[in-house]
Motif scaffolding. Sequence first.
Motif, mmCIF file in Angstrom:
data_model
loop_
_atom_site.group_PDB
_atom_site.id
_atom_site.type_symbol
_atom_site.label_atom_id
_atom_site.label_comp_id
_atom_site.label_asym_id
_atom_site.label_seq_id
_atom_site.Cartn_x
_atom_site.Cartn_y
_atom_site.Cartn_z
ATOM 1 N N THR A 159 0.880 -1.173 0.000
ATOM 2 C CA THR A 159 0.000 0.000 0.000
ATOM 3 C C THR A 159 0.913 1.217 0.000
ATOM 4 O O THR A 159 1.775 1.335 -0.861
ATOM 5 C CB THR A 159 -0.947 -0.010 1.215
ATOM 6 N N ASP A 160 0.741 2.133 0.973
ATOM 7 C CA ASP A 160 1.668 3.255 1.093
ATOM 8 C C ASP A 160 2.909 2.841 1.888
ATOM 9 O O ASP A 160 3.802 3.643 2.146
ATOM 10 C CB ASP A 160 0.992 4.461 1.749
ATOM 11 N N SER A 161 2.952 1.590 2.295
ATOM 12 C CA SER A 161 4.121 0.974 2.926
ATOM 13 C C SER A 161 4.050 -0.515 2.583
ATOM 14 O O SER A 161 3.167 -0.946 1.845
ATOM 15 C CB SER A 161 4.117 1.204 4.445
ATOM 16 N N ILE A 162 4.978 -1.303 3.111
ATOM 17 C CA ILE A 162 4.994 -2.736 2.803
ATOM 18 C C ILE A 162 4.907 -3.530 4.103
ATOM 19 O O ILE A 162 5.731 -3.347 4.999
ATOM 20 C CB ILE A 162 6.274 -3.130 2.048
ATOM 21 N N ARG A 163 3.894 -4.364 4.199
ATOM 22 C CA ARG A 163 3.754 -5.224 5.371
ATOM 23 C C ARG A 163 4.177 -6.645 5.010
ATOM 24 O O ARG A 163 3.832 -7.144 3.941
ATOM 25 C CB ARG A 163 2.311 -5.211 5.889
ATOM 26 N N ARG A 164 4.922 -7.261 5.918
ATOM 27 C CA ARG A 164 5.479 -8.587 5.675
ATOM 28 C C ARG A 164 4.953 -9.592 6.692
ATOM 29 O O ARG A 164 4.909 -9.311 7.884
ATOM 30 C CB ARG A 164 7.011 -8.525 5.764
ATOM 31 N N ASN A 165 4.539 -10.733 6.210
ATOM 32 C CA ASN A 165 4.283 -11.857 7.104
ATOM 33 C C ASN A 165 4.727 -13.123 6.384
ATOM 34 O O ASN A 165 5.025 -13.103 5.191
ATOM 35 C CB ASN A 165 2.810 -11.927 7.534
ATOM 36 N N GLY A 166 4.792 -14.209 7.103
ATOM 37 C CA GLY A 166 5.256 -15.433 6.477
ATOM 38 C C GLY A 166 5.560 -16.489 7.513
ATOM 39 O O GLY A 166 5.382 -16.279 8.718
ATOM 40 N N GLN A 167 6.034 -17.629 7.030
ATOM 41 C CA GLN A 167 6.270 -18.737 7.940
ATOM 42 C C GLN A 167 7.267 -19.714 7.333
ATOM 43 O O GLN A 167 7.386 -19.833 6.114
ATOM 44 C CB GLN A 167 4.954 -19.460 8.240
ATOM 45 N N VAL A 168 7.980 -20.405 8.220
ATOM 46 C CA VAL A 168 8.944 -21.410 7.799
ATOM 47 C C VAL A 168 8.218 -22.604 7.175
ATOM 48 O O VAL A 168 7.203 -23.063 7.688
ATOM 49 C CB VAL A 168 9.787 -21.883 9.005
ATOM 50 N N ILE A 169 8.764 -23.093 6.047
ATOM 51 C CA ILE A 169 8.261 -24.309 5.422
ATOM 52 C C ILE A 169 9.057 -25.519 5.905
ATOM 53 O O ILE A 169 8.523 -26.589 6.158
ATOM 54 C CB ILE A 169 8.341 -24.215 3.885
ATOM 55 N N GLY A 170 10.355 -25.363 6.042
ATOM 56 C CA GLY A 170 11.194 -26.468 6.501
ATOM 57 C C GLY A 170 12.556 -25.970 6.929
ATOM 58 O O GLY A 170 12.985 -24.882 6.554
ATOM 59 N N ARG A 171 13.233 -26.765 7.745
ATOM 60 C CA ARG A 171 14.523 -26.317 8.282
ATOM 61 C C ARG A 171 15.416 -27.521 8.553
ATOM 62 O O ARG A 171 14.940 -28.603 8.883
ATOM 63 C CB ARG A 171 14.303 -25.523 9.572
ATOM 64 N N GLU A 172 16.727 -27.318 8.404
ATOM 65 C CA GLU A 172 17.713 -28.364 8.629
ATOM 66 C C GLU A 172 18.816 -27.808 9.523
ATOM 67 O O GLU A 172 19.380 -26.748 9.254
ATOM 68 C CB GLU A 172 18.294 -28.796 7.276
ATOM 69 N N LEU A 173 19.141 -28.522 10.593
ATOM 70 C CA LEU A 173 20.228 -28.128 11.488
ATOM 71 C C LEU A 173 21.368 -29.127 11.347
ATOM 72 O O LEU A 173 21.164 -30.340 11.452
ATOM 73 C CB LEU A 173 19.737 -28.086 12.939
ATOM 74 N N LEU A 174 22.573 -28.607 11.111
ATOM 75 C CA LEU A 174 23.756 -29.442 10.929
ATOM 76 C C LEU A 174 24.806 -29.055 11.955
ATOM 77 O O LEU A 174 25.244 -27.907 12.004
ATOM 78 C CB LEU A 174 24.333 -29.265 9.518
ATOM 79 N N ARG A 175 25.230 -30.013 12.779
ATOM 80 C CA ARG A 175 26.263 -29.743 13.782
ATOM 81 C C ARG A 175 27.634 -29.622 13.136
ATOM 82 O O ARG A 175 27.935 -30.306 12.163
ATOM 83 C CB ARG A 175 26.320 -30.883 14.807
ATOM 84 N N ILE A 176 28.465 -28.773 13.709
ATOM 85 C CA ILE A 176 29.880 -28.765 13.341
ATOM 86 C C ILE A 176 30.525 -30.010 13.964
ATOM 87 O O ILE A 176 30.231 -30.376 15.099
ATOM 88 C CB ILE A 176 30.574 -27.490 13.861
#
Length: 377
Positions: free
Chosen positions: A268-285
């Motif tokens: 609009t006169d500004s930008i609004r953001r929303n959203g959500q994670v679909i998937g995630r991967e955690l890798l240890r060192i």
Amino acid sequence: MKMKEYYEEITSKLETLYGSFDADKKRFKNSPNSKIARDLGYSDSQFSRLINGTATTNEYQRTLQNVNRILYIRDLENSAKNINPKDSNRFTTLWMPFALVTSVLLISAIFFILNKDEEESLEFPKDYTLQWAFETDFVNPYTKLSELPENCDYPCYRLQGEWSLKEKYKVPLYVESNGFHYLAVASKMYTRCVTDESANGELLEGYEYQQHEIWFNKTTAIIKKSGSDQKESTVDMNTYQSLDLEKDDRFVKIATINTFFRNQFSLTDSIRRNGQVIGRELLRIGDDVLSENLSPKEIQFIKKKLTNIANNNLEDFSRPINCSASPLPAVDYDSVENGSLMSFECHLTTNNLPIGYVKTFELDKQFIRTKCRSAVE
């Protein structure tokens, strides 16, 4: 299926797309290998391994999936040629969301919340399906200049393209133990107009691949909150934001995180953001790397905490985001160009504690660089 069978099936199917295959020169008649590599979402070196028979079984399996996907979309495009012209707009409206949703599902199938060693990860780009969906000749999800309304009143059209994270940001992780930190390192986001949900061009969606890291502070200092009178070792929030974890000997990187995220931007006169994670991967060192800076006891402690983070705390990061609106990236939407910014002040609640951060996207590769010229002027 054996490696040789994968190889033969892949080259046979690629011949239907790129012409006959010269087995001696390892080339296809109608396209250079570099272009085929991009279409498949691979680097030149990765495709070289594939075509020379030196890739892993997993890489051949993944390649066969990609080729089948491309052939399937080609068949859809061929089917479109038989549709009555009066129905062509309807086909575009129906098919394009389907193609993007298909891509999202394929990407999300790759990403899981895992807790494994980094070296166990396969050697293909994490964002290859996302790149394939937006950067090949087989799929073009963008709204084109010729598809805009005659009055050119369509705010999203010049915001389409590829964006990146302008600056890193970090937030402390509260996991019943001090010293853990979540660092946003980079992101690549592709944005397109959402034509099937908004006819006025006021809705933009962004498919984003995010790279994060988890760091551990060996001093386990607490981040000081405003009004806090804690007597333990603390770090002021302003000082914290200016810390460069990579150059500070007190901090050790203990994990990397790959995330796929779907954004939605209301214009609009500004930008609004929303959203959500679909998937995630955690890798240890790996322990061998961590042992250069940490004791065996500290490593065991960290591995236990990473398991808790993967199983519990990352759920907080999967909830819908809460961000303030961004100012317009230019004087108006028609003036957006490469280098334009969208900047959002956001809050993340983890372990019931709200944490603020600023995320700024920079437009790197704008899809439509020409201003729409109104036919009613």
